[in-house]
Design a protein around this motif. Sequence first.
Motif, mmCIF file in Angstrom:
data_model
loop_
_atom_site.group_PDB
_atom_site.id
_atom_site.type_symbol
_atom_site.label_atom_id
_atom_site.label_comp_id
_atom_site.label_asym_id
_atom_site.label_seq_id
_atom_site.Cartn_x
_atom_site.Cartn_y
_atom_site.Cartn_z
ATOM 1 N N LEU A 163 0.818 -1.211 0.000
ATOM 2 C CA LEU A 163 0.000 0.000 0.000
ATOM 3 C C LEU A 163 0.855 1.266 0.000
ATOM 4 O O LEU A 163 0.497 2.263 -0.624
ATOM 5 C CB LEU A 163 -0.933 -0.003 1.217
ATOM 6 C CG LEU A 163 -1.959 -1.142 1.276
ATOM 7 C CD1 LEU A 163 -2.826 -1.005 2.515
ATOM 8 C CD2 LEU A 163 -2.821 -1.167 0.021
ATOM 9 N N ARG A 164 1.979 1.232 0.695
ATOM 10 C CA ARG A 164 2.838 2.423 0.786
ATOM 11 C C ARG A 164 3.418 2.780 -0.581
ATOM 12 O O ARG A 164 3.477 3.960 -0.953
ATOM 13 C CB ARG A 164 3.965 2.170 1.788
ATOM 14 C CG ARG A 164 4.726 3.437 2.189
ATOM 15 C CD ARG A 164 5.801 3.130 3.213
ATOM 16 N NE ARG A 164 5.233 2.533 4.401
ATOM 17 C CZ ARG A 164 5.577 1.329 4.868
ATOM 18 N NH1 ARG A 164 6.464 0.591 4.219
ATOM 19 N NH2 ARG A 164 5.024 0.861 5.965
ATOM 20 N N ARG A 167 0.652 4.333 -2.611
ATOM 21 C CA ARG A 167 0.327 5.667 -2.097
ATOM 22 C C ARG A 167 1.363 6.699 -2.557
ATOM 23 O O ARG A 167 1.014 7.808 -2.963
ATOM 24 C CB ARG A 167 0.252 5.636 -0.572
ATOM 25 C CG ARG A 167 -0.168 6.959 0.059
ATOM 26 C CD ARG A 167 -0.326 6.814 1.569
ATOM 27 N NE ARG A 167 -0.829 8.049 2.142
ATOM 28 C CZ ARG A 167 -0.070 9.071 2.523
ATOM 29 N NH1 ARG A 167 1.250 8.992 2.370
ATOM 30 N NH2 ARG A 167 -0.602 10.152 3.038
ATOM 31 N N ASP A 168 2.640 6.317 -2.487
ATOM 32 C CA ASP A 168 3.701 7.249 -2.899
ATOM 33 C C ASP A 168 3.553 7.636 -4.376
ATOM 34 O O ASP A 168 3.727 8.807 -4.746
ATOM 35 C CB ASP A 168 5.077 6.613 -2.660
ATOM 36 C CG ASP A 168 5.420 6.512 -1.179
ATOM 37 O OD1 ASP A 168 4.748 7.181 -0.370
ATOM 38 O OD2 ASP A 168 6.340 5.747 -0.834
ATOM 39 N N LEU A 171 0.504 9.932 -4.796
ATOM 40 C CA LEU A 171 0.826 11.260 -4.257
ATOM 41 C C LEU A 171 1.679 12.055 -5.240
ATOM 42 O O LEU A 171 1.492 13.268 -5.410
ATOM 43 C CB LEU A 171 1.554 11.134 -2.913
ATOM 44 C CG LEU A 171 0.690 11.003 -1.666
ATOM 45 C CD1 LEU A 171 1.557 10.714 -0.450
ATOM 46 C CD2 LEU A 171 -0.120 12.283 -1.434
ATOM 47 N N CYS A 432 -9.187 8.802 -3.623
ATOM 48 C CA CYS A 432 -8.562 7.484 -3.601
ATOM 49 C C CYS A 432 -7.508 7.403 -2.495
ATOM 50 O O CYS A 432 -7.428 6.409 -1.759
ATOM 51 C CB CYS A 432 -7.930 7.196 -4.965
ATOM 52 S SG CYS A 432 -7.243 5.552 -5.138
ATOM 53 N N LEU A 433 -6.711 8.462 -2.374
ATOM 54 C CA LEU A 433 -5.693 8.509 -1.316
ATOM 55 C C LEU A 433 -6.317 8.498 0.069
ATOM 56 O O LEU A 433 -5.743 7.954 1.022
ATOM 57 C CB LEU A 433 -4.825 9.761 -1.486
ATOM 58 C CG LEU A 433 -3.800 9.715 -2.626
ATOM 59 C CD1 LEU A 433 -3.236 11.103 -2.898
ATOM 60 C CD2 LEU A 433 -2.667 8.753 -2.278
ATOM 61 N N LEU A 436 -7.158 4.942 0.905
ATOM 62 C CA LEU A 436 -5.891 4.254 1.130
ATOM 63 C C LEU A 436 -5.332 4.623 2.507
ATOM 64 O O LEU A 436 -4.849 3.758 3.257
ATOM 65 C CB LEU A 436 -4.902 4.631 0.021
ATOM 66 C CG LEU A 436 -3.592 3.863 -0.091
ATOM 67 C CD1 LEU A 436 -3.850 2.373 -0.196
ATOM 68 C CD2 LEU A 436 -2.808 4.347 -1.301
ATOM 69 N N GLY A 437 -5.423 5.908 2.858
ATOM 70 C CA GLY A 437 -4.950 6.373 4.158
ATOM 71 C C GLY A 437 -5.766 5.826 5.310
ATOM 72 O O GLY A 437 -5.251 5.660 6.432
ATOM 73 N N THR A 440 -4.070 2.401 6.216
ATOM 74 C CA THR A 440 -2.746 2.446 6.846
ATOM 75 C C THR A 440 -2.687 3.345 8.069
ATOM 76 O O THR A 440 -1.770 3.251 8.870
ATOM 77 C CB THR A 440 -1.695 2.922 5.833
ATOM 78 O OG1 THR A 440 -2.097 4.203 5.320
ATOM 79 C CG2 THR A 440 -1.577 1.942 4.684
ATOM 80 N N GLU A 442 -2.947 6.886 7.913
ATOM 81 C CA GLU A 442 -2.641 8.292 7.640
ATOM 82 C C GLU A 442 -3.889 9.160 7.815
ATOM 83 O O GLU A 442 -3.800 10.339 8.141
ATOM 84 C CB GLU A 442 -2.101 8.477 6.207
ATOM 85 C CG GLU A 442 -0.628 8.169 6.045
ATOM 86 C CD GLU A 442 -0.392 6.708 5.722
ATOM 87 O OE1 GLU A 442 -1.386 5.939 5.704
ATOM 88 O OE2 GLU A 442 0.774 6.328 5.500
#
Length: 460
Positions: A163-164, A167-168, A171, A432-433, A436-437, A440, A442
């Motif tokens: 997932l990280r 996400r990166d 972003l 979407c972020l 995702l956050g 995890t 965030e």
Amino acid sequence: MIGKLMGWDDTIVALATPQGIGAIGVIRLSGNKAIGTINEMFKSRDLTQQPGHTLHVGLLHDGTDVLDQVVVSLYRAPASYTGEDVVEVSTHGSPFIQEKIINAITTRGVRLAKAGEFTQRAFLNGKLDLTQAEAVADLIASNTDASQRTALNNVRGGFSVVLRDLRDKLLSFSALIELELDFSQEDVEFADRSQLYDLITYAQGLTTQLISSFHLGNVIKNGVQVAIIGHPNAGKSTLLNTLLNENRAIVSHIPGTTRDTIEEVLNIDGILFRLIDTAGIRAHTEDQIESVGIERSLEKMKKADLVIYLFDVNEIEAADLLRFLAESEANGKRVLLAGNKVDLVEHDEIALKFSGINVLFLSAQKHIGIDVLKQRLVDLVIGGEVNTENTIVSNARHFEALRLMNTSLAEIEKGLQDQVSGDLLSLDIRRCLYYLGEITGEVTNEDQLDYIFSKFCIGK
């Protein structure tokens, strides 16, 4: 530290081992007063001058009262589980001694920890992300090899790494698209739309795979409810006893012996099957207690994930099986047809009788076909070998966030195809972020964290 920003600048204590008498008990403290508090009670040496990751043996005092001879383990911030100063006091396993020590600690300004508070502090201090923290609870609760390996893979960051990375990349594209908005009058594009489209395609494949793994993850984590259904004297209780290899249910030749449901757990290849032996189902009975048992059997059948329909091959016709199978499929039930007592009839005779119907033939009493039945159960549930090295989603919260995330990815894909403006595309990526956050950690709030960690045991 985030914990201090949320007002968590105090020190907590809890028993980290199970309640009851044992060889030792471990009392855990975390916070800026952890070392100083135990140092006040530990006269053997000055703990404040000792390095982290060291053990110290000595007597623990409360004033002039000697509480116990203990081993003190020191972990200095930030190199500890919580990211704070942590002390673990290993005492003798007397609940009386443990209670006296904890009471002496709390009189020195240390409060009792809430359920999951040590792991919650680890999350807030950046030692774990939320998926890893939740996997800690799954690891503690694991009761099969498969559930243990799945949870351990997530604790080690298997899910988080996947997932990280995603996400990166999202972003990065979001930042480039938002940068375009600052130069909107110059009509420039910093974000390569074709590369973004490839990323969205990859992300959709990834999230679809993770969503699909939830069924398997739920099976590994919670097990499968299997109702053994059939007419009286079909051999349901005998089958349960044979599968468990013990005389758990009463068996007799008298129809209607089983009056209520009996539930037991069987581990097959790392999957927990919660077997439910039910009262025999028949259309008419004058026995009121048996009638209640039949009603409960039907209710268990409705709630079961899988149904074993056990029948006496000498007592039932193929048409009856087909009728039951059609009714079950109409109600969305997965059914395994199991023909019992094959030791009492010729093989060719039953093969002809049930020709064209997928029936597993066995003898519960003679242990014929039992291994095949077990393998069939596993195949029906997971459809293949469990590979716990792959990322498997077992958390309903993660599943729901992934489902919403997949919807957002579809909207981004449509926006790219329709060549929408950068500001609208940026909003879709941000949504979407957000999902995702949520997975995890965030994106979270204090109420959500309290709910998640309240399901942990105290001391972890």
